[in-house]
Scaffold this active site. Structure first.
Site, PDB file in Angstrom:
ATOM      1  N   SER C  64       0.850  -1.268   0.030  1.00  0.00           N
ATOM      2  CA  SER C  64       0.042   0.140   0.007  1.00  0.00           C
ATOM      3  C   SER C  64       0.838   1.292   0.038  1.00  0.00           C
ATOM      4  O   SER C  64       0.225   2.498  -0.223  1.00  0.00           O
ATOM      5  CB  SER C  64      -1.049   0.010   1.173  1.00  0.00           C
ATOM      6  N   LYS C  67       0.284   3.312  -2.896  1.00  0.00           N
ATOM      7  CA  LYS C  67      -0.778   4.151  -3.066  1.00  0.00           C
ATOM      8  C   LYS C  67      -0.157   5.809  -3.037  1.00  0.00           C
ATOM      9  O   LYS C  67      -0.789   6.404  -3.539  1.00  0.00           O
ATOM     10  CB  LYS C  67      -1.778   3.936  -2.040  1.00  0.00           C
ATOM     11  N   TYR C 191      -3.716  -2.197 -10.325  1.00  0.00           N
ATOM     12  CA  TYR C 191      -3.613  -1.880  -8.744  1.00  0.00           C
ATOM     13  C   TYR C 191      -2.867  -2.958  -8.224  1.00  0.00           C
ATOM     14  O   TYR C 191      -1.927  -2.758  -7.463  1.00  0.00           O
ATOM     15  CB  TYR C 191      -5.157  -2.095  -8.236  1.00  0.00           C
ATOM     16  N   TYR C 241      -4.213   3.470   7.848  1.00  0.00           N
ATOM     17  CA  TYR C 241      -5.790   3.033   8.017  1.00  0.00           C
ATOM     18  C   TYR C 241      -6.268   3.567   9.153  1.00  0.00           C
ATOM     19  O   TYR C 241      -6.291   4.707   9.712  1.00  0.00           O
ATOM     20  CB  TYR C 241      -5.727   1.433   7.885  1.00  0.00           C
ATOM     21  N   VAL C 259       1.117  -3.709   3.983  1.00  0.00           N
ATOM     22  CA  VAL C 259       1.057  -4.918   4.630  1.00  0.00           C
ATOM     23  C   VAL C 259       2.259  -5.895   4.602  1.00  0.00           C
ATOM     24  O   VAL C 259       2.355  -6.869   4.929  1.00  0.00           O
ATOM     25  CB  VAL C 259      -0.227  -5.845   4.371  1.00  0.00           C
TER      26      VAL C 259
END
Lengths: 310, 310, 310, 310
Positions: C64, C67, C191, C241, C259
């Protein structure tokens, strides 16, 4: 013309005069094109007599009403093991809600919301290929309706498949929780074919006879009387999405609606009833269909909550 | 001993032997002190005969079963206007959940969850002082039960009031949305007194006769037959909190449970039934009470989904 | 050895001694196989000096953290129009929650949760084919890191694709709301490739220089200083998160976790920092990674909330 | 006139010309009566110089900005034990939402939403009577502002108490989970008095100095520098309810808003800033107040994400 025929004709007349008819489902073209002024009703009595009025012979897309037949097949295949993968409680939310799946770990609330019916399809695919499951469903519906002309509308099935992103989301989501075993595309292909069964009110009311008659249809046993009672209970609790309590309150009948505008309702021991009018209320149930059933019960006293002689 | 008496005795026998009995409610001392091994059952037939077994004469706290009587009074007071302030749908969540109130602007889902029953009390206080409303309830229950000895347990009422923070939250929350009109303390005082009615299975089954007999009790009309059907429909849809679908599936009877361990169930036209066992399942319904009713229906065929002669 | 090198070495030492290391992600085999005892740290100062310790040269799956780079590219492609399709608020729920999408009509809360990053990919596919978008990403990361050896781990990408049912659910769900335009499979393929970038701490810290230096990297402008500030603000609000508030509280640094156990953190004007330890806390962030950054800030005073001379 | 004075005057000028001003809070009469065209700004620099413009001397109801001072007092009283009873994460929902409390067992997400601040009050009442806690708050605010004329507006406090049903719901709900210990009425009485502090922009900006200056105010230590950084981090993550991410994105400053239209913002080491304009955006934050702070940062570069010299 006997009493029931007269009542059925009166109701069709009254419905024709209604101005507010709800909103026709428009998420796929084949449904959006159905004329909003259609109304049909068919009542099959326990003795086999059939009373119809309005557009009772027009086939329409039964959509979620097929969830009743799919549940019947799945209970036949795996029995009460089914309830390890789907609940028996009303959802308290919209027919295609995904929220509950997150908090309840991928176990849908009941077999009559989309997520639940997708699990039911997956259960059937535990033993069958999609083509076989679709064939089994078609044979079953033809058998209980006593009508070999019933077909699946492939145009509808294809349109569902092209636009069913919410259902794809539901299926993938449950797969993430391990509650879908077969490949998602196969499960949804099966599910969309079930939804695309095209039946008239007459055919649908005929098909519902086994739920009215303690599991019997045309003199042979389709399911046990206990299972028939239980499916009726689920239809009463969960058959109209987030509008089920209101439907029970108004009609006192087990029933299952579809976004095609059809409703199958059951007066146990008395009659199997199908109504159809494409305009939907905000919960996705046929507006005039519910009203027609409310009138029918007012005129006949068929509510299951009517005091009865033992 | 006739057939029903025998069945009732058998069930009491069977329940006595059960090992798993659920968990007695412990949020207030008067409930926590009730012995877990209690079990009572009473069946009042349409002809007035009464069949009891076990601890059927022990008074217990009827708790949420009083919501049925409160609803009956509120419908008597304001009729269908009630439905502008409370819904008729199963909640899909726990009996004391507050989540739904936020998304649905302070309108509780149905009159049989706490929030809904609090609104029902507020409706009654639109015309009466709390003392009068409590008096009216007591007179009503005594009248339908035909028993002037029924009382409200003030010890329970006081204990509820001291610990009922969730109910205070619910009431204040609905007041913030304008759906509680009287002062919150008065509404809750009334509500807690209703919950604290102490009745035996015999008294409760007697009180339920008007729901069994199309609104009639002791030869006079308590409510219309239409209203009786509708209250039964609500009991079937919403009477066991987030366990209502399962109860309908297992018994096919309208019923309302309370955390005191009682359940009032109705077989329209046939019998009014009360069972009591203090141990609760995870949804707050009597574990053995539900099981006893399931057995009763298996033995008698009283499910409303049983095919019947017209 | 200068002060920062000493601090970095101390931290690596301290982390090596920690017993509680969190839980390595196990949803795909390539991640599950990473040894739990890995720890790396790299600090790139504004003057270009690099300080590393531990396993700082081992490539790991940045997941992530990509991102941040995808957001940078999408803002470059469509500017503030992006914010019509994704929000800028912390989600208040888990990284892969779908609940919020239902109540907020398919608009994800921010670009750093899965749903938001999937929309970001879809935005990039508005102008590019998946292969081109993946190529653009790889060129971008190599350019900002100044390192042509960075690659995408195809084994990880394939494993993600085979098991990413929740992400498929998210993408289909947003497509149902019209917030995904390209075919879902292409969007997710893109993605998953972004997530599969393999980088070492050194490479990641180098890549983060443009966020540390007002948009500048190696003397040329990657993005404007205003955009750099804003991306840092989003990393602070939403980068960990449902654990973002706690991370801000403990470190006072903008950061983004993955992760795979990596975290990229930024001390604006001072340093770009990468840490890596595969064990995760319950919110899916590297346990030792967060702890190492907390220590680093304690030792250096690099919190953005540290009073500074103007 | 120096540079900051000129900037502050320009901003006040620009705000005066704005047409869209948001909606003044109207839930209690004393707030509803405040003229919508008010705008004030005050900037206190680290060297003690004060720059004001517009209605900077008008007292207004600081409302939720008091949550910052209450948190400071509670951390002083119980230290990090506070975090056992309240979280540090943005809520992802409205300032008065109750939903999260149900799923998270009565632990509010952070001390800057209503539920969290109510817990903070309860913590203070663990050692003090309500009157003492209110006195302590007043003394604290006067001390950090260096202004003995600050008062609590009893008219506002009373109006809050009469209409604060949602807050009563929140407090009772948390009490049901055991996360409120003192009697609910006393906790809320304290809470409403805190909210009713009346301060001008000048007073508020003076009061915020300790957050700007590493915990120092007027040469003595109010809190440690570590605690000051942490409170700033919480203000950045959670200070604008469900609009906190956007505020961080636009301004890059820690800040706390109140429904009275005030905002306290902090540029660590540089300035303590208060703005006031009663019109609110849909999240309950001052519309012009946020805009004014955005302009201030654009003109000064005070964002914490601005690269800085070490």
């Amino acid at each position: 013309m006997d009493a029931i025929s007269a009542i059925v004709a009166e109701i069709a007349e009254e419905m024709r005069a209604q101005e507010h008819r709800g909103k026709v489902a428009d998420y796929i073209p084949p449904l959006a094109q159905v004329p909003a002024d259609k109304f049909g009703i068919a009542v099959v009595m326990r003795d086999g007599t059939v009373h119809t009025a309005g557009d009772a012979e027009d086939p329409f897309s039964i959509q979620s009403i097929s969830k009743v037949f799919a549940l019947t097949l799945a209970l036949g295949a795996v029995g009460d093991q089914l309830w390890q993968r789907v609940g028996r409680e009303p959802s308290g939310s919209a027919f295609n809600s995904i929220v509950q799946l997150e908090t309840e770990h991928g176990i849908p609330r009941n077999p009559f919301i989309n997520a639940g019916a997708i699990v039911v399809c997956d259960v059937l695919l535990g033993r069958l290929q999609p083509r076989e499951a679709i064939g089994q469903m078609l044979r079953f519906v033809r058998m209980v309706a006593g009508d070999e002309t019933i077909v699946i509308d492939e145009v509808v099935a294809r349109a569902e498949q092209e636009t069913g992103f919410r259902n794809k989301a539901l299926a993938n989501y449950m797969r993430a929780f391990g509650n879908i075993h077969a490949p998602v595309d196969l499960v949804l292909g099966t599910y969309f074919h079930f939804c695309s069964l095209a039946m008239s009110c007459r055919q649908l009311a005929m098909a519902g006879r086994y739920l009215m008659a303690g599991g019997q249809s045309d003199g042979h046993s389709v399911i046990s009387d206990r299972r028939a009672r239980r499916i009726n209970a689920l239809m009463m609790s969960c058959g109209h999405y987030d509008n089920s309590g209101d439907f029970a309150y108004r009609t006192g009948l087990p029933g299952k609606s579809g976004v095609g505008g059809g409703i199958l309702a059951v007066a146990p021991g008395i009659a199997s009833i199908a109504v159809w009018s494409p305009g939907l209320n905000s919960s996705g149930n046929s507006h005039l269909g519910q009203l027609a059933l409310e009138r029918l019960v007012q005129k006949t006293g068929w509510s299951v909550f009517e005091p009865r002689a033992q």
